[in-house]
Design a protein around this motif. Structure first.
Motif, PDB file in Angstrom:
ATOM      1  N   ALA A   4     -14.127   2.816   7.239  1.00 26.61           N
ATOM      2  CA  ALA A   4     -13.623   4.141   6.893  1.00 26.61           C
ATOM      3  C   ALA A   4     -12.105   4.126   6.805  1.00 26.61           C
ATOM      4  CB  ALA A   4     -14.085   5.163   7.919  1.00 26.61           C
ATOM      5  N   ARG A   5     -11.497   3.486   7.782  1.00 25.63           N
ATOM      6  CA  ARG A   5     -10.037   3.432   7.772  1.00 25.63           C
ATOM      7  C   ARG A   5      -9.521   2.648   6.571  1.00 25.63           C
ATOM      8  NH1 ARG A   5      -8.451   5.475  12.593  1.00 25.63           N
ATOM      9  NH2 ARG A   5     -10.079   5.293  14.169  1.00 25.63           N
ATOM     10  N   ALA A   6     -10.191   1.563   6.311  1.00 28.30           N
ATOM     11  CA  ALA A   6      -9.782   0.733   5.179  1.00 28.30           C
ATOM     12  C   ALA A   6      -9.851   1.542   3.893  1.00 28.30           C
ATOM     13  CB  ALA A   6     -10.669  -0.501   5.096  1.00 28.30           C
ATOM     14  N   GLU A   7     -10.910   2.283   3.741  1.00 27.67           N
ATOM     15  CA  GLU A   7     -11.064   3.080   2.526  1.00 27.67           C
ATOM     16  C   GLU A   7      -9.997   4.146   2.420  1.00 27.67           C
ATOM     17  OE1 GLU A   7     -15.025   4.515   2.238  1.00 27.67           O
ATOM     18  OE2 GLU A   7     -15.897   2.510   2.146  1.00 27.67           O
ATOM     19  N   ASP A   8      -9.730   4.814   3.539  1.00 26.80           N
ATOM     20  CA  ASP A   8      -8.687   5.844   3.526  1.00 26.80           C
ATOM     21  C   ASP A   8      -7.361   5.263   3.064  1.00 26.80           C
ATOM     22  OD1 ASP A   8     -10.448   7.665   4.376  1.00 26.80           O
ATOM     23  OD2 ASP A   8      -9.705   7.817   6.436  1.00 26.80           O
ATOM     24  N   LEU A   9      -7.027   4.135   3.672  1.00 23.09           N
ATOM     25  CA  LEU A   9      -5.745   3.514   3.337  1.00 23.09           C
ATOM     26  C   LEU A   9      -5.689   3.115   1.874  1.00 23.09           C
ATOM     27  CD1 LEU A   9      -3.065   2.123   3.763  1.00 23.09           C
ATOM     28  CD2 LEU A   9      -4.301   0.127   4.609  1.00 23.09           C
ATOM     29  N   LEU A  10      -6.708   2.418   1.431  1.00 27.88           N
ATOM     30  CA  LEU A  10      -6.668   1.893   0.077  1.00 27.88           C
ATOM     31  C   LEU A  10      -6.635   3.025  -0.936  1.00 27.88           C
ATOM     32  CD1 LEU A  10      -6.422  -0.720  -1.294  1.00 27.88           C
ATOM     33  CD2 LEU A  10      -8.894  -0.815  -1.573  1.00 27.88           C
ATOM     34  N   SER A  11      -7.356   4.061  -0.639  1.00 29.34           N
ATOM     35  CA  SER A  11      -7.345   5.210  -1.524  1.00 29.34           C
ATOM     36  C   SER A  11      -5.916   5.743  -1.693  1.00 29.34           C
ATOM     37  CB  SER A  11      -8.298   6.261  -0.954  1.00 29.34           C
ATOM     38  OG  SER A  11      -7.816   7.542  -1.174  1.00 29.34           O
ATOM     39  N   ASP A  12      -5.173   5.782  -0.595  1.00 30.57           N
ATOM     40  CA  ASP A  12      -3.772   6.205  -0.676  1.00 30.57           C
ATOM     41  C   ASP A  12      -2.946   5.263  -1.535  1.00 30.57           C
ATOM     42  OD1 ASP A  12      -4.327   8.295   0.924  1.00 30.57           O
ATOM     43  OD2 ASP A  12      -3.239   7.567   2.687  1.00 30.57           O
ATOM     44  N   VAL A  13      -3.104   3.974  -1.245  1.00 25.60           N
ATOM     45  CA  VAL A  13      -2.275   2.989  -1.942  1.00 25.60           C
ATOM     46  C   VAL A  13      -2.564   3.016  -3.438  1.00 25.60           C
ATOM     47  CG1 VAL A  13      -1.727   0.544  -2.160  1.00 25.60           C
ATOM     48  CG2 VAL A  13      -2.162   1.517   0.088  1.00 25.60           C
ATOM     49  N   VAL A  14      -3.831   3.101  -3.770  1.00 23.37           N
ATOM     50  CA  VAL A  14      -4.215   3.129  -5.176  1.00 23.37           C
ATOM     51  C   VAL A  14      -3.641   4.369  -5.851  1.00 23.37           C
ATOM     52  CG1 VAL A  14      -6.192   3.579  -6.685  1.00 23.37           C
ATOM     53  CG2 VAL A  14      -6.273   1.704  -5.039  1.00 23.37           C
ATOM     54  N   GLU A  15      -3.752   5.452  -5.158  1.00 25.11           N
ATOM     55  CA  GLU A  15      -3.208   6.712  -5.651  1.00 25.11           C
ATOM     56  C   GLU A  15      -1.732   6.548  -6.007  1.00 25.11           C
ATOM     57  OE1 GLU A  15      -2.859  10.908  -6.256  1.00 25.11           O
ATOM     58  OE2 GLU A  15      -4.680   9.709  -5.886  1.00 25.11           O
ATOM     59  N   GLU A  16      -1.021   5.920  -5.086  1.00 21.82           N
ATOM     60  CA  GLU A  16       0.415   5.781  -5.254  1.00 21.82           C
ATOM     61  C   GLU A  16       0.776   4.750  -6.324  1.00 21.82           C
ATOM     62  OE1 GLU A  16       4.071   4.197  -2.530  1.00 21.82           O
ATOM     63  OE2 GLU A  16       2.425   5.251  -1.505  1.00 21.82           O
ATOM     64  N   ALA A  17       0.076   3.611  -6.284  1.00 26.57           N
ATOM     65  CA  ALA A  17       0.446   2.515  -7.179  1.00 26.57           C
ATOM     66  C   ALA A  17      -0.152   2.697  -8.578  1.00 26.57           C
ATOM     67  CB  ALA A  17      -0.022   1.187  -6.589  1.00 26.57           C
ATOM     68  N   GLY A  18      -1.260   3.380  -8.661  1.00 30.73           N
ATOM     69  CA  GLY A  18      -1.868   3.591  -9.967  1.00 30.73           C
ATOM     70  C   GLY A  18      -2.757   2.451 -10.410  1.00 30.73           C
ATOM     71  N   HIS A  19      -2.767   1.356  -9.631  1.00 32.17           N
ATOM     72  CA  HIS A  19      -3.638   0.229  -9.958  1.00 32.17           C
ATOM     73  C   HIS A  19      -4.911   0.290  -9.139  1.00 32.17           C
ATOM     74  CE1 HIS A  19      -0.651  -1.644 -12.457  1.00 32.17           C
ATOM     75  NE2 HIS A  19       0.254  -1.488 -11.500  1.00 32.17           N
TER      76      HIS A  19
END
Lengths: 262, 262
Positions: free
Chosen positions: B80-95
């Motif tokens: 769950a934590r991993a998903e939360d984090l990655l979702s943020d990063v993807v959001e920010e980076a666009g990749h």
DNA sequence: AACCTTGGTTCCATTTTTCGGGAATAAAGG
DNA sequence: CCTTTATTCCCGAAAAATGGAACCAAGGTT
């Protein structure tokens, strides 16, 4: 009575079973009026003590509390030493281990080291065990004088299983044995099928005392394995005791290995 | 301003560097009057939020807070934590990004987060990649000791492209680098024209390990973008590692940002 | 011994919160 | 639309917080 203690009271409503609480939960749990509780929860959230889960109305302890909890064990050099040692012992023995402390009549694990055996004990950190019915607990209780132990169990003495001490006197007899050998053992007590060996060490400076314990399935452990674990624990505890200046360490002071037989 | 927030404020005075605080410390840190602070600290101690060390007058966060912290950890899984984090990063980076796990010599994506760039990597979930020839896979392999890696590839070592590791020794060299930086990178290896950055985090309790990875077209990525992604991944992994109690986390433990240059 | 200094607690009058309970409001979930 | 759940408002009485100053206790230092 200050609001601080009420807030702490609310915090105590959280537990392993109730990780997230809703307003009505807290109201029910504490029997306090709704409006006050609502206000209090909001205040705690705004202060950063609680956070709401997602955008729901369920509350849980915040990251701030988590970080503070981390400090609790980072702060202690006794703990650091204990962890280092136990990590080694677990590595070698293959069975899981805990570093725990006592809180009244209960003990709580602060740190868990997973063994490598397929069948291993895996109680999560933060769960509480009865002090009188666990190797860990008795290793810690053994450091109290008998009358302090009696006082502790004056109003209540739970007996979780047939192999656990059945009376306070029974417990005291076993504590005497722990003091003599420096080592504490449990067998199928608080957890079915689980045995454990434990030793306690203290930091006389801060008066904190921790217990190191290795747990294993009673079905598969051999006498040989137990002797090895016992000796490693004792030797390790002895060296920590020396470093920290812990003198109360009873049998740990004597150089002779325990459990030669069997 | 309620006293709750003042209390939280006091709690925030504690940190890794200041694990124990004395009245004057807190007064100095917050600039509040002595008398109020003295009373507040006492109230917090009586409420069980703080405890005094030994019989000194130094305060530190209490066992209660430690327990609550544990709940915070137990409250959600590594995944769950991993998903939360990655979702943020993807959001920010666009990749696009993946959360993956290793299964023998392969890695498999469990969760996919679509980036918003027109040209984006879109490998469907469930496809398997060679562990040795992907950023994700190497981030996970890096958590194994060298001999375990050798054993894993003893009977077979596929080489899917010219930029992938060509031999097991080659792979080990790259894993050493991953361990050093905490970060793993691939460039046009298993998928043509695709590059990726990955980090791995584990839950020591359950021993599950997942990899977080962001993928992008090598043709358009800039060094700047990469640096931002790398730092976000590392910072996030570090915080997850802290919460989960993951200690093996190599370079993640060090506070310094990776990839400053280029 | 008398005398500081330092860190901590306690006292006091004053100001500020908190409390509770009911009712109105709002928001969500069936 | 109805029910459940949560928040907000009301307000005087009661309780708690505040900050300044006095007070204590230890450890130095002369």
């Amino acid at each position: 009575m200050t609001i601080i203690s009420t807030a702490a009271d609310v915090l105590r409503c959280f537990s392993q079973e109730r990780q997230e609480l809703t307003l009505t939960d807290v109201v029910a749990l504490r029997g306090a009026p709704k409006s006050s509780t609502s206000r209090l929860l909001r205040a705690m959230r705004e202060a950063g003590l609680l956070e709401t889960v997602g955008n729901s109305k369920r509350y849980r302890p915040s990251l701030l509390l988590f970080q503070l909890g981390q400090l609790y064990r980072a702060g202690s050099s006794l703990m650091a030493r204990a962890e280092d040692l136990l990590s080694d012992v677990v590595e070698e023995a293959g069975h899981s281990g805990y570093v725990s402390i006592r809180d009244g009549r209960e003990v709580m694990g602060l740190r868990y080291f997973a063994g490598r055996h397929a069948l291993r004990v895996g109680t999560p950190i933060g769960r509480r065990l009865l002090a009188q019915a666990s190797a860990t607990g008795r290793s810690l209780l053994a450091r109290l004088p008998d009358d302090a132990v009696r006082a502790l169990f004056a109003d209540e003495f739970e007996i979780p299983s047939a192999t656990a001490p059945q009376t306070v006197d029974d417990l005291l007899r076993r504590l005497a044995e722990v003091r003599r050998t420096g080592l504490s053992e449990s067998w199928d007590e608080s957890n079915r099928g689980v045995g454990a060996l434990a030793v306690a060490v203290a930091d006389p400076q801060t008066e904190e005392t921790v217990s190191l314990c290795v747990t294993y399935p009673v079905a598969t452990i051999t006498a040989d394995e137990k002797r090895i674990i016992a000796n490693r624990l004792l030797a390790g505890a002895r060296s920590i005791a020396t470093v920290m200046g812990d003198r109360v360490c009873h049998a740990l002071r004597a150089g002779e290995p325990a459990m030669q037989g069997t």
